[in-house]
Design an enzyme around this catalytic site. Structure first.
Site, PDB file in Angstrom:
ATOM      1  N   ILE A   1       1.040  -1.240   0.141  1.00 19.39           N
ATOM      2  CA  ILE A   1      -0.127  -0.014  -0.111  1.00 19.39           C
ATOM      3  C   ILE A   1       0.748   1.380   0.006  1.00 19.39           C
ATOM      4  O   ILE A   1       0.502   2.610  -0.451  1.00 19.39           O
ATOM      5  CB  ILE A   1      -0.870  -0.026   0.985  1.00 19.39           C
ATOM      6  CG1 ILE A   1      -2.091   1.140   1.103  1.00 19.39           C
ATOM      7  CG2 ILE A   1      -0.269  -0.155   2.617  1.00 19.39           C
ATOM      8  CD1 ILE A   1      -3.321   0.594   2.241  1.00 19.39           C
ATOM      9  N   SER A   2       2.254   0.825   0.363  1.00 16.65           N
ATOM     10  CA  SER A   2       3.143   2.600   0.518  1.00 16.65           C
ATOM     11  C   SER A   2       2.995   2.610  -0.754  1.00 16.65           C
ATOM     12  O   SER A   2       3.620   1.953  -2.038  1.00 16.65           O
ATOM     13  CB  SER A   2       4.580   1.942   0.737  1.00 16.65           C
ATOM     14  OG  SER A   2       3.989   1.231   2.388  1.00 16.65           O
ATOM     15  N   ASN A   3       3.036   4.428  -0.932  1.00 25.42           N
ATOM     16  CA  ASN A   3       3.190   4.580  -2.551  1.00 25.42           C
ATOM     17  C   ASN A   3       4.774   5.040  -2.826  1.00 25.42           C
ATOM     18  O   ASN A   3       5.739   4.953  -2.074  1.00 25.42           O
ATOM     19  CB  ASN A   3       2.771   5.566  -2.870  1.00 25.42           C
ATOM     20  CG  ASN A   3       0.695   6.000  -2.404  1.00 25.42           C
ATOM     21  OD1 ASN A   3       0.606   5.212  -3.134  1.00 25.42           O
ATOM     22  ND2 ASN A   3       0.200   6.499  -2.162  1.00 25.42           N
TER      23      ASN A   3
ATOM     24  N   ASP B   1      -9.286   3.663  -3.920  1.00 24.38           N
ATOM     25  CA  ASP B   1      -9.088   4.331  -5.611  1.00 24.38           C
ATOM     26  C   ASP B   1     -10.854   4.131  -5.970  1.00 24.38           C
ATOM     27  O   ASP B   1     -11.639   4.475  -6.572  1.00 24.38           O
ATOM     28  CB  ASP B   1      -8.416   3.781  -6.588  1.00 24.38           C
ATOM     29  CG  ASP B   1      -7.448   4.884  -6.990  1.00 24.38           C
ATOM     30  OD1 ASP B   1      -6.678   5.275  -6.412  1.00 24.38           O
ATOM     31  OD2 ASP B   1      -6.559   3.409  -6.705  1.00 24.38           O
TER      32      ASP B   1
ATOM     33  N   ARG C   1     -13.047   5.855  -3.481  1.00 22.77           N
ATOM     34  CA  ARG C   1     -13.378   7.574  -3.367  1.00 22.77           C
ATOM     35  C   ARG C   1     -14.580   7.583  -4.597  1.00 22.77           C
ATOM     36  O   ARG C   1     -15.243   8.211  -4.698  1.00 22.77           O
ATOM     37  CB  ARG C   1     -11.785   8.151  -4.476  1.00 22.77           C
ATOM     38  CG  ARG C   1     -10.789   8.317  -3.132  1.00 22.77           C
ATOM     39  CD  ARG C   1      -9.697   9.129  -3.207  1.00 22.77           C
ATOM     40  NE  ARG C   1      -9.512   9.640  -2.465  1.00 22.77           N
ATOM     41  CZ  ARG C   1      -7.786   9.061  -2.423  1.00 22.77           C
ATOM     42  NH1 ARG C   1      -6.831   9.653  -2.973  1.00 22.77           N
ATOM     43  NH2 ARG C   1      -7.248   9.691  -1.136  1.00 22.77           N
TER      44      ARG C   1
ATOM     45  N   HIS D   1      -2.329   3.617  -9.740  1.00 22.20           N
ATOM     46  CA  HIS D   1      -2.579   3.890  -8.459  1.00 22.20           C
ATOM     47  C   HIS D   1      -1.657   5.631  -8.059  1.00 22.20           C
ATOM     48  O   HIS D   1      -1.132   5.780  -7.264  1.00 22.20           O
ATOM     49  CB  HIS D   1      -2.159   2.654  -6.996  1.00 22.20           C
ATOM     50  CG  HIS D   1      -2.447   3.530  -5.904  1.00 22.20           C
ATOM     51  ND1 HIS D   1      -3.848   3.822  -5.985  1.00 22.20           N
ATOM     52  CD2 HIS D   1      -1.778   3.569  -5.061  1.00 22.20           C
ATOM     53  CE1 HIS D   1      -4.448   4.141  -4.473  1.00 22.20           C
ATOM     54  NE2 HIS D   1      -2.930   4.215  -4.155  1.00 22.20           N
TER      55      HIS D   1
ATOM     56  N   MET E   1      -6.757   5.477   4.088  1.00 22.21           N
ATOM     57  CA  MET E   1      -6.023   4.598   3.718  1.00 22.21           C
ATOM     58  C   MET E   1      -5.824   3.849   4.557  1.00 22.21           C
ATOM     59  O   MET E   1      -5.955   2.123   3.862  1.00 22.21           O
ATOM     60  CB  MET E   1      -4.536   5.225   3.557  1.00 22.21           C
ATOM     61  CG  MET E   1      -3.501   4.459   2.652  1.00 22.21           C
ATOM     62  SD  MET E   1      -3.473   4.323   0.893  1.00 22.21           S
ATOM     63  CE  MET E   1      -3.298   5.978   0.229  1.00 22.21           C
TER      64      MET E   1
END
Length: 204
Positions: A9-11, A42, A45, A69, A119
């Site tokens: 999940i880390s960008n 995503d 949202r 993403h 998140m």
């Protein structure tokens, strides 16, 4: 834990998932069925923005979101939801808002933070589905950024069927509108560059 399912999940997810795959390959323990990038935020949202626009319950809405993403690589498929009342301007506004929802949160916090709560909720929903599949033996389908042959990009977010042992099938995203096809054509080169950036990071 070589049998563990890894949910990243880390960008930037478009690069960190390829990085993880390359590192795992170097260690001789890469299993594409066990590695996913979490793109659930995503979907959350897109569901929220569409439901707000249509005055419906977001829990009854499930927008498929494909691509990647980050920014324009995020593509919500509103055409598949049956929301026939969307004008061209509505569709454009909802698509762009979904793509840049994170920027909206940062602006609302005046630079003092990012979308940490949403998140966390997205990570919870994603892992809850993995646990459910593991516990019940029944498959669940959710969007995720995974190794894929659905498009020309080696990694791509689309609906994915998960079973008790990880990914069972990477599903096609189905028929899309001309508007969405134009976005897909635009996002793919950018997505492939971000994927390659991650791979180059490991090789370098």
């Amino acid at each position: 834990c070589p049998e563990a399912q890894i949910a990243i999940i880390s960008n930037p997810v478009n690069s960190t998932v390829p990085i993880a795959s390359a590192v795992l390959k170097q260690k001789g323990c890469y299993d594409p069925k066990k590695l996913s990038g979490v793109t659930t935020l995503d979907v959350i949202r897109a569901n929220t923005f569409l439901s707000s626009h249509c005055n419906t319950d977001p829990s009854d809405t499930n927008v498929t979101v494909i691509g990647g993403h980050a920014g324009i690589t995020i593509l919500p498929l509103f055409s598949q939801t049956g929301a026939t009342t969307l004008s061209d301007d509505d569709r454009e506004a909802l698509t762009v808002r979904t793509q840049f929802g994170g920027d909206e949160v940062v602006q609302a916090k005046a630079g003092a933070g990012s979308a940490t709560l949403s998140m966390a909720y997205a990570g919870y929903l994603f892992t809850q589905n993995l646990v459910q599949a593991k516990a019940t033996g029944e498959s669940v389908v959710q969007c995720a950024f995974v190794e894929s042959s659905v498009t020309e990009a080696p990694f791509f977010a689309s609906p994915v069927k998960y079973g008790p042992n990880g990914i069972e099938e990477v599903l096609d995203f189905g028929a899309i509108s001309d508007y969405e096809q134009a976005w897909l054509n635009q996002l793919l080169p950018d997505l492939k560059k971000q994927i390659q950036k991650g791979l180059d990071f490991v090789e370098g």
